[in-house]
Write an enzyme that holds these catalytic residues in place. Sequence first.
Site, PDB file in Angstrom:
ATOM      1  N   GLU A  35       0.841  -1.203   0.000  1.00 47.27           N
ATOM      2  CA  GLU A  35       0.000   0.000   0.000  1.00 47.27           C
ATOM      3  C   GLU A  35       0.873   1.249   0.000  1.00 47.27           C
ATOM      4  O   GLU A  35       1.851   1.332   0.763  1.00 47.27           O
ATOM      5  CB  GLU A  35      -0.851  -0.051   1.268  1.00 47.27           C
ATOM      6  CG  GLU A  35      -2.299   0.232   1.113  1.00 47.27           C
ATOM      7  CD  GLU A  35      -3.054  -0.702   0.169  1.00 47.27           C
ATOM      8  OE1 GLU A  35      -3.213  -0.347  -1.012  1.00 47.27           O
ATOM      9  OE2 GLU A  35      -3.500  -1.758   0.626  1.00 47.27           O
ATOM     10  N   HIS A  36       0.523   2.204  -0.846  1.00 47.79           N
ATOM     11  CA  HIS A  36       1.284   3.447  -1.020  1.00 47.79           C
ATOM     12  C   HIS A  36       2.716   3.175  -1.498  1.00 47.79           C
ATOM     13  O   HIS A  36       3.638   3.927  -1.208  1.00 47.79           O
ATOM     14  CB  HIS A  36       1.289   4.288   0.270  1.00 47.79           C
ATOM     15  CG  HIS A  36      -0.058   4.883   0.540  1.00 47.79           C
ATOM     16  ND1 HIS A  36      -0.459   6.076  -0.015  1.00 47.79           N
ATOM     17  CD2 HIS A  36      -1.100   4.434   1.268  1.00 47.79           C
ATOM     18  CE1 HIS A  36      -1.706   6.334   0.378  1.00 47.79           C
ATOM     19  NE2 HIS A  36      -2.120   5.353   1.147  1.00 47.79           N
ATOM     20  N   THR A  37       2.846   2.087  -2.208  1.00 44.11           N
ATOM     21  CA  THR A  37       4.156   1.752  -2.774  1.00 44.11           C
ATOM     22  C   THR A  37       4.184   2.005  -4.283  1.00 44.11           C
ATOM     23  O   THR A  37       5.259   2.150  -4.855  1.00 44.11           O
ATOM     24  CB  THR A  37       4.478   0.260  -2.535  1.00 44.11           C
ATOM     25  OG1 THR A  37       3.326  -0.494  -2.904  1.00 44.11           O
ATOM     26  CG2 THR A  37       4.806  -0.013  -1.081  1.00 44.11           C
ATOM     27  N   GLY A 123     -16.515   5.413  -4.183  1.00 38.47           N
ATOM     28  CA  GLY A 123     -15.817   6.131  -3.110  1.00 38.47           C
ATOM     29  C   GLY A 123     -15.469   5.265  -1.914  1.00 38.47           C
ATOM     30  O   GLY A 123     -15.216   5.762  -0.824  1.00 38.47           O
ATOM     31  N   SER A 127     -11.834   1.313  -6.251  1.00 39.08           N
ATOM     32  CA  SER A 127     -11.400   1.765  -7.587  1.00 39.08           C
ATOM     33  C   SER A 127     -12.520   1.856  -8.621  1.00 39.08           C
ATOM     34  O   SER A 127     -12.345   1.446  -9.776  1.00 39.08           O
ATOM     35  CB  SER A 127     -10.280   0.869  -8.130  1.00 39.08           C
ATOM     36  OG  SER A 127      -9.234   0.843  -7.228  1.00 39.08           O
ATOM     37  N   SER A 128     -13.646   2.412  -8.208  1.00 42.32           N
ATOM     38  CA  SER A 128     -14.727   2.617  -9.183  1.00 42.32           C
ATOM     39  C   SER A 128     -14.283   3.621 -10.247  1.00 42.32           C
ATOM     40  O   SER A 128     -14.651   3.488 -11.421  1.00 42.32           O
ATOM     41  CB  SER A 128     -15.999   3.091  -8.487  1.00 42.32           C
ATOM     42  OG  SER A 128     -15.727   4.217  -7.694  1.00 42.32           O
ATOM     43  N   SER A 129     -13.495   4.601  -9.867  1.00 41.32           N
ATOM     44  CA  SER A 129     -13.077   5.591 -10.873  1.00 41.32           C
ATOM     45  C   SER A 129     -12.139   4.950 -11.895  1.00 41.32           C
ATOM     46  O   SER A 129     -12.304   5.153 -13.101  1.00 41.32           O
ATOM     47  CB  SER A 129     -12.432   6.818 -10.222  1.00 41.32           C
ATOM     48  OG  SER A 129     -11.533   6.441  -9.236  1.00 41.32           O
ATOM     49  N   ASP A 173      -4.401   0.849  -9.717  1.00 42.64           N
ATOM     50  CA  ASP A 173      -5.833   0.586  -9.887  1.00 42.64           C
ATOM     51  C   ASP A 173      -6.178   0.313 -11.352  1.00 42.64           C
ATOM     52  O   ASP A 173      -6.923  -0.610 -11.683  1.00 42.64           O
ATOM     53  CB  ASP A 173      -6.669   1.785  -9.396  1.00 42.64           C
ATOM     54  CG  ASP A 173      -6.328   2.174  -7.969  1.00 42.64           C
ATOM     55  OD1 ASP A 173      -5.494   1.499  -7.350  1.00 42.64           O
ATOM     56  OD2 ASP A 173      -6.894   3.167  -7.471  1.00 42.64           O
TER      57      ASP A 173
HETATM   58  C1  GLA Z   1      -5.095   4.663  -4.146  1.00 43.64           C
HETATM   59  C2  GLA Z   1      -4.340   5.001  -5.436  1.00 43.64           C
HETATM   60  C3  GLA Z   1      -3.341   3.894  -5.790  1.00 43.64           C
HETATM   61  C4  GLA Z   1      -2.460   3.556  -4.580  1.00 43.64           C
HETATM   62  C5  GLA Z   1      -3.301   3.330  -3.326  1.00 43.64           C
HETATM   63  C6  GLA Z   1      -2.496   3.103  -2.075  1.00 43.64           C
HETATM   64  O1  GLA Z   1      -5.912   3.546  -4.348  1.00 43.64           O
HETATM   65  O2  GLA Z   1      -5.254   5.176  -6.498  1.00 43.64           O
HETATM   66  O3  GLA Z   1      -2.580   4.292  -6.904  1.00 43.64           O
HETATM   67  O4  GLA Z   1      -1.495   4.543  -4.374  1.00 43.64           O
HETATM   68  O5  GLA Z   1      -4.180   4.418  -3.092  1.00 43.64           O
HETATM   69  O6  GLA Z   1      -1.856   1.872  -2.094  1.00 43.64           O
END
Ligand code: GLA
Length: 387
Positions: A35-37, A123, A127-129, A173
């Site tokens: 996550e956040h990588t 939301g 990842s609906s967007s 996503d």
């Molecule tokens: C959101 C972003 C992704 C990712 C995550 C965290 O979903 O759209 O690109 O950075 O946060 O892992």
Amino acid sequence: MNKNILKDSYNKHFNNTGLSDGFYSAPGKVNLIGEHTDYNDGFVLPIAIDKKIYAYLQLRDDNKINLYSIDFDLSFETTTEKLKYNEENNWSNYIIGVVSELKKEGYNPKGFNMVFTGDLPIGAGLSSSAALEVLTTFGLDDLNNFKIDSFKKAVIAQKSENNFVGVNCGIMDQYISVFGEKDKALLIDCESHEHEEVPFKDEDYQFLIIDSKIKRGLIDSKYNKRRKQCNNVVKFFKENVGEEVETLRDVNINELFRYENKLKDLDYKRATHVLTENRRALKFSEHLEQNEYSKAGSLMYASHLSLKDEFEVSTSELDFLVEKAMELKGVLGAKMTGAGFGGCTVNLIKNENKEQIIENLKESYLNEYDMEPDFYLTRPVNGAGKF
Ligand code: GLA
């Protein structure tokens, strides 16, 4: 998805132009770990989920773009020459953004009509967007016969989110919505943009997504702040250690520990999360591959603690859901998933315990927060395409 729902709605709102048409779908995702990588060129391990957006598109013989959202019961009209961000119809930006990005890339999409619907919560961090962007990219590519390759489709979808919608997300996503595979998680290397398939084949286990129903507030500014803190560390290493450091991927974890005192406390914490999370993502994939689910589960929990304490993107509701889940029989691992600041947790569970797990968490969350979370049991599915 019943095609008639889309076709009936189309016939109600638009005229058949007699030109090329098609049904397309794109899935949402849940990230198991990493996550956040992605925007730090690290490793992520998402699966595409069987919650999707579905659309029917048909080309027009002029440059008009006519959209209709079945779920919002809203229409939007513009042309391929007038591609402006629209405050009022926020949903339309995910589609128009793709047209804009395609044009920047030198493609010239024809006008089109489109109706769409979905069962992907909006939301919630699923990842609906990205699904809507990827679906639009697939549909326009296919109908205009552009023959854009799969990775480029993911990038066009991501860039439309970055440049048009204004969210500076990484590639994860959109990538998983394009490349998702049935019964497999994808270990994506966000530096090389290649992935390895990690089979998740044991029918006795499943992923349970729990939506805390806390909508992700002020997410863009908090997300961008985290990105900046990561970049501060890159800058420090570039200036003080070696010119060749371009991203956090190039920073060695022991070097990071060595420079703790020289870095700002928060920057150091953020980078610690990213570098340890990369290791966890790699290890987790190995465990999944070997069917070592309890070892994999412990890493999910470690990831959650790091997201909570080092990266500081969790909420008390997500922490509550994770802590409670970890006490229950049949839960092997739990963590928040996605950007954080609300949204969902993902849990690795034993199938035979699913009813008790759901009942138990429903009740304790209701007692604590006076609302019921939503539960989605899922296994990995294929990425976007025609249906
Ligand atoms: C959101 C972003 C992704 C990712 C995550 C965290 O979903 O759209 O690109 O950075 O946060 O892992």
